[in-house]
Design an enzyme around this catalytic site. Sequence first.
Site, PDB file in Angstrom:
ATOM      1  N   GLU A 118       0.822  -1.234  -0.193  1.00 29.52           N
ATOM      2  CA  GLU A 118      -0.020   0.038  -0.043  1.00 29.52           C
ATOM      3  C   GLU A 118       0.837   1.609   0.267  1.00 29.52           C
ATOM      4  O   GLU A 118       2.174   1.151   0.433  1.00 29.52           O
ATOM      5  CB  GLU A 118      -1.068  -0.239   1.270  1.00 29.52           C
ATOM      6  CG  GLU A 118      -0.897   0.886   2.205  1.00 29.52           C
ATOM      7  CD  GLU A 118      -1.812   1.121   3.324  1.00 29.52           C
ATOM      8  OE1 GLU A 118      -3.131   0.380   3.025  1.00 29.52           O
ATOM      9  OE2 GLU A 118      -1.767   1.217   4.336  1.00 29.52           O
ATOM     10  N   LYS A 120       2.938   4.540   0.973  1.00 31.95           N
ATOM     11  CA  LYS A 120       3.323   4.963   2.067  1.00 31.95           C
ATOM     12  C   LYS A 120       3.195   6.395   2.242  1.00 31.95           C
ATOM     13  O   LYS A 120       3.604   7.421   1.405  1.00 31.95           O
ATOM     14  CB  LYS A 120       4.952   4.702   2.142  1.00 31.95           C
ATOM     15  CG  LYS A 120       5.554   5.282   3.369  1.00 31.95           C
ATOM     16  CD  LYS A 120       6.924   4.814   3.477  1.00 31.95           C
ATOM     17  CE  LYS A 120       7.666   4.858   4.937  1.00 31.95           C
ATOM     18  NZ  LYS A 120       7.478   6.322   5.489  1.00 31.95           N
ATOM     19  N   ASP A 122       2.991  10.237   3.346  1.00 29.41           N
ATOM     20  CA  ASP A 122       3.964  11.180   4.016  1.00 29.41           C
ATOM     21  C   ASP A 122       3.112  12.176   4.945  1.00 29.41           C
ATOM     22  O   ASP A 122       2.800  13.259   4.438  1.00 29.41           O
ATOM     23  CB  ASP A 122       4.555  11.953   2.765  1.00 29.41           C
ATOM     24  CG  ASP A 122       6.130  12.291   3.099  1.00 29.41           C
ATOM     25  OD1 ASP A 122       6.467  12.274   4.257  1.00 29.41           O
ATOM     26  OD2 ASP A 122       6.508  13.149   2.291  1.00 29.41           O
ATOM     27  N   TYR A 225      -5.786   8.386   7.576  1.00 28.66           N
ATOM     28  CA  TYR A 225      -5.761   6.899   7.021  1.00 28.66           C
ATOM     29  C   TYR A 225      -5.129   5.919   7.933  1.00 28.66           C
ATOM     30  O   TYR A 225      -4.100   6.006   8.254  1.00 28.66           O
ATOM     31  CB  TYR A 225      -5.019   6.879   5.626  1.00 28.66           C
ATOM     32  CG  TYR A 225      -5.707   7.585   4.628  1.00 28.66           C
ATOM     33  CD1 TYR A 225      -6.332   7.074   3.709  1.00 28.66           C
ATOM     34  CD2 TYR A 225      -5.502   8.944   4.344  1.00 28.66           C
ATOM     35  CE1 TYR A 225      -7.098   7.595   2.539  1.00 28.66           C
ATOM     36  CE2 TYR A 225      -6.095   9.853   3.292  1.00 28.66           C
ATOM     37  CZ  TYR A 225      -7.052   9.013   2.292  1.00 28.66           C
ATOM     38  OH  TYR A 225      -7.539   9.580   1.558  1.00 28.66           O
ATOM     39  N   LYS A 313      10.909   3.122  -1.235  1.00 28.98           N
ATOM     40  CA  LYS A 313      10.822   4.392  -1.242  1.00 28.98           C
ATOM     41  C   LYS A 313      11.000   4.849  -2.854  1.00 28.98           C
ATOM     42  O   LYS A 313      11.613   4.043  -3.525  1.00 28.98           O
ATOM     43  CB  LYS A 313      11.954   5.078  -0.491  1.00 28.98           C
ATOM     44  CG  LYS A 313      11.903   4.808   0.818  1.00 28.98           C
ATOM     45  CD  LYS A 313      10.798   5.633   1.592  1.00 28.98           C
ATOM     46  CE  LYS A 313      11.173   6.901   2.127  1.00 28.98           C
ATOM     47  NZ  LYS A 313      12.223   6.847   3.368  1.00 28.98           N
ATOM     48  N   CYS A 407      19.365  42.345 -23.740  1.00 34.43           N
ATOM     49  CA  CYS A 407      19.423  41.116 -24.139  1.00 34.43           C
ATOM     50  C   CYS A 407      20.581  40.481 -24.161  1.00 34.43           C
ATOM     51  O   CYS A 407      21.555  40.833 -24.705  1.00 34.43           O
ATOM     52  CB  CYS A 407      18.495  40.932 -25.260  1.00 34.43           C
ATOM     53  SG  CYS A 407      18.667  39.307 -25.948  1.00 34.43           S
ATOM     54  N   CYS A 410      21.204  39.409 -28.257  1.00 35.15           N
ATOM     55  CA  CYS A 410      21.136  40.482 -29.230  1.00 35.15           C
ATOM     56  C   CYS A 410      21.639  41.993 -28.612  1.00 35.15           C
ATOM     57  O   CYS A 410      21.727  42.969 -29.286  1.00 35.15           O
ATOM     58  CB  CYS A 410      20.077  40.440 -30.017  1.00 35.15           C
ATOM     59  SG  CYS A 410      18.591  41.302 -29.120  1.00 35.15           S
ATOM     60  N   CYS A 429      13.252  40.815 -24.102  1.00 37.62           N
ATOM     61  CA  CYS A 429      13.932  41.253 -25.400  1.00 37.62           C
ATOM     62  C   CYS A 429      12.850  41.798 -26.504  1.00 37.62           C
ATOM     63  O   CYS A 429      12.022  40.889 -26.759  1.00 37.62           O
ATOM     64  CB  CYS A 429      14.761  40.235 -26.082  1.00 37.62           C
ATOM     65  SG  CYS A 429      15.516  40.783 -27.433  1.00 37.62           S
ATOM     66  N   CYS A 434      15.531  39.008 -32.818  1.00 37.75           N
ATOM     67  CA  CYS A 434      16.514  38.493 -31.965  1.00 37.75           C
ATOM     68  C   CYS A 434      16.847  37.104 -32.044  1.00 37.75           C
ATOM     69  O   CYS A 434      15.792  36.205 -32.373  1.00 37.75           O
ATOM     70  CB  CYS A 434      15.949  38.601 -30.407  1.00 37.75           C
ATOM     71  SG  CYS A 434      17.212  37.825 -29.179  1.00 37.75           S
TER      72      CYS A 434
HETATM   73  S1  IVH Z   1       2.687   0.144   8.455  1.00 32.02           S
HETATM   74  C1  IVH Z   1       6.362  -0.514  11.400  1.00 32.02           C
HETATM   75  N1  IVH Z   1       1.525   1.469   6.298  1.00 32.02           N
HETATM   76  O1  IVH Z   1       6.043   4.795   7.722  1.00 32.02           O
HETATM   77  C2  IVH Z   1       5.574   0.649  11.060  1.00 32.02           C
HETATM   78  N2  IVH Z   1       3.231   2.528   7.699  1.00 32.02           N
HETATM   79  O2  IVH Z   1       8.737   4.661   8.046  1.00 32.02           O
HETATM   80  C3  IVH Z   1       4.912   0.455   9.660  1.00 32.02           C
HETATM   81  N3  IVH Z   1       3.777   4.927   7.021  1.00 32.02           N
HETATM   82  O3  IVH Z   1       6.210   5.314  11.317  1.00 32.02           O
HETATM   83  C4  IVH Z   1       3.392   0.681   9.763  1.00 32.02           C
HETATM   84  N4  IVH Z   1       2.344   4.806   5.386  1.00 32.02           N
HETATM   85  O4  IVH Z   1       4.113   6.362   9.998  1.00 32.02           O
HETATM   86  C5  IVH Z   1       2.434   1.575   7.339  1.00 32.02           C
HETATM   87  N5  IVH Z   1       0.926   2.698   4.720  1.00 32.02           N
HETATM   88  C6  IVH Z   1       1.586   2.570   5.669  1.00 32.02           C
HETATM   89  C7  IVH Z   1       2.014   3.558   5.977  1.00 32.02           C
HETATM   90  C8  IVH Z   1       3.281   3.591   6.943  1.00 32.02           C
HETATM   91  C9  IVH Z   1       3.182   5.732   6.052  1.00 32.02           C
HETATM   92  C10 IVH Z   1       4.778   5.365   7.953  1.00 32.02           C
HETATM   93  C11 IVH Z   1       4.538   5.094   9.430  1.00 32.02           C
HETATM   94  C12 IVH Z   1       5.823   4.571  10.030  1.00 32.02           C
HETATM   95  C13 IVH Z   1       6.607   5.017   9.034  1.00 32.02           C
HETATM   96  C14 IVH Z   1       7.781   3.918   8.894  1.00 32.02           C
END
Ligand code: IVH
Length: 666
Positions: A118, A120, A122, A225, A313, A407, A410, A429, A434
Site C-alpha cells: 500500500e 506510504k 507522507d 488514513y 521508497k 538582451c 542581441c 527582449c 533576436c
Molecule cells: S505500516 C512499522 N503502512 O511509515 C510501522 N506505515 O517508516 C509500519 N507509514 O512510522 C506501519 N504509510 O508512519 C505503514 N501505509 C503505511 C504507511 C506507514 C506511512 C509510515 C508510518 C511509519 C513509517 C515508517
Amino acid sequence: MSKQLSQAEAKERIKKLTDEINSLRFRYHVLDDPSVTDEIYDSLTQELLYLEAKYPQFRLPNSPTQRIGGVVLEKFEKMKHEARMLSLTDAFNNQDMLEWETRIKKLVPAEKFEYFCEVKFDGLAISLRYKKSVLAVAVTRGDGLVGENVTENIKTIQSIPLSLPIAEDVEVRGETIMTKEVWKALNKQQEAEEKPLYANTRNAAAGSIRQLNPKITAARKLQFYAYDLVTDLGQTTHEEVHKKIKDFGFRITNYQKNCKNLEEVFEFYRHIEKHRDKLPFGIDGVVVSVNDLALFKRLGVVGKAPRGMIAFKFAPEQATTVVEDILVQVGRSGKLTPVAKLRPVFVSGTTVSRATLHNEDEIKRLGVRIGDTVVVQRAGDVIPDVVEVLPKLRTGKEKKFKMPDQCPVCNTPVERRVAGKEESVDVFCVNLVCPAKNLRAMEHFVTAFDIYTIGPKVLQRFKDEGLISSVVDLFYLKKEDIQSLERFGEKSAENIVNSIQSHTKVIFAKFIYALGITHVGEETAFDLSQRFGSIQKLMSATREEINAISNIGEVVAESVYQWFQNKANRTFIRDCIKAGVKIENIKIKATPLTGKSIVVTGTLEKLSREEAKEAIRQAGGDWVSSVSKNTDYVVVGENPGSKYDKAQKLGVKTIDEKEFLKLLGR
Ligand code: IVH
C-alpha cells in the site's frame, strides 16, 4: 426548540442527533459521499449543542460536539506506548527488494510469501486507543516508546470515529495527512498573514497536530488514513487488518494490492510512482509487508523495524546542491528567464544541473546568490525548482545577481512588463529578429511536429552553418547537406532527414500550436482547430469569430487575430505548405459532449487525467478546471476534491466514470 422537552425526550433526542450527525459525518468525511447539504449538517449540530448545554448529563462520549476542541494546552503530556511503534527499513530499488526477500526466505525457509502493498503516506503516524468503544487517547510516534498525547487535536479530525462498533479495547494506527489542496490553501493564508510557509504536506500536517490550541488544528482540515490494527481480533493477514479497520469506520486507501510475488510488487510500485502526482495527498513510497501475520510475527524485529515489512521508497524529489552561476535565457516570446547552473545532483531519478529561477522577483523572494547552497525540487518530469536557500552555509563570498538591462544574445535594451495579474515583473527582449527568439521558435515548431532527432544543439548548429534560417528550410534539407558538416556521419544525417520527412503530416491543432502564437498553448490551439476546421478558415477568421469561442478571451483572441494579419506570418504558412507540410483538416461532427463544459475531480480508474482531457476534447467538449454554474457535468472519480462539494452546492450534474465512458461512446 420552543416546546419544553421532558428529560427522557431530551435524552432520546440527544442520542438520535448524535447518531445521525455521526453517520452524516462518516458519509462526508470517510466515504466522500455527502448525503445532505452543509446547512442541514450545521443546523443539526446547532440543535445538539443547544441540548447538550442544557442537559450536560446526557452528552454522549462520541458526540460530534467533542470535536470542536475546547481547552488550550500549555504543553503536550508525554505518554508511553502500550506496544512500541516501530519504523521501517528503506529499499530504494528492485535490487534492495530482492535482497530483502532473500534475507527473509533464509530465515523462514520453504514458506510461500505473499505481499500486501500500500502507498506510504507522507504524514505523521498516530496511535489511537479506544477504551470500551470510545476514543480515549491519541499519541504521536515520538521515539517509538514514548510519544505525546494529542487527543484533543486528533478528535478534531472528522475522518476519525470517536467510537467504534466493537466492545473490546482496541488500538488502531495510521497516518495523519494534509491533502495537497488544503496545504496550498494554508500556505496562501500563511503568506497573507506574513507567517512562515510549510515546505511540504508532511510538515504542514505535523505542524497542525502540534498546535496547543485545538481550534487551530480543527481549521487545518486534516485527514487520517488507518493502516494497522495492533489488537489481536483474530486477524490472520494484513489484508484482513485493512478490511477490519475499514468496517470500524476508518478511511483506508484504495491504493493497495495483494501481490503474489515481487514481480507484482514492482508492477504496483511502478504504477503508483507514475500516478503519484495525481494523488490528492503526498506519498514517498510503497509499504510492502509479508501478508501472512503468523509468518510476519515469526520474522520478528531487527533494530527498530519489523523484518517482514519494508518501505520501498521513491527517489527523493528534493536534494541540496550549490548554485555555480546564474544564467539568463531568452525564450520564444523574448522573456528573459534566470536559470541556476547547479553542481550536478541526483534528484527524483535523474541528474539535474539546471533549475529555473522564474524571474527577478523569485530570486528576491528566495534571496538566492551565486555560490549559495540551495534545496532543489523536482516533481514528476517538470523542470526542477529552487525551493529554498540554506543561508547558514554561506561563506561571505556569494555574489548577488542582477537582471541584465540588455538582451544577453542581441544586446537590445530590455522592457519590463507586469506579468499577468501578478505584481511580479517580467523582462523582455523586444527585438523582433533576436536570434535567440528565432531559435526558440524553431525549437518549439520542431517539438510540436514530433521531430525528435533535432534538439536545440542541432538547430543552433544548422543555423550557425547557414543550412537554415527558418524552420521551413528544414523540409528542404538533403542528406548530403548535413553529412558534409563535421561530426555528422552518413547515418545520423539520414536519420535526421528521414525523421523530418516522416513528420510532414500534422493534425490541424498541432500545426496551430507549432506556430508559437503568444497565449496559444495546446488547449487554445485545439479549440481553434475545432471551431475553424482548416488553416484557410482560421486565416480569414474575424476578431469576433475567434472571441466567440467559449474558452478564448479577448486578449487571446486579439493575439491570434493579429498574428494572422501579419504578412510575414501568412507567408510563413504558405511556405510551410509549399515545403510539403500537410495539415489534416477537421470535420466537425456532434457527439453527446459537443459544446459541453466538463470538470473531472478525483482519480479515474480507466483514464489518466491527460487521457480524460484528450477524450473530452476529441468528443467536442470543453475540459475546464473549476466548477461553476455553467458546468454541464462533473465527473467524479476516486477521492474527489472540493470540486465535488461545489458541484453539489451549485446543483451541477455529477456523473461517475461509467456514465462518463458511456457519453464518450466507449
Ligand atoms: S505500516 C512499522 N503502512 O511509515 C510501522 N506505515 O517508516 C509500519 N507509514 O512510522 C506501519 N504509510 O508512519 C505503514 N501505509 C503505511 C504507511 C506507514 C506511512 C509510515 C508510518 C511509519 C513509517 C515508517
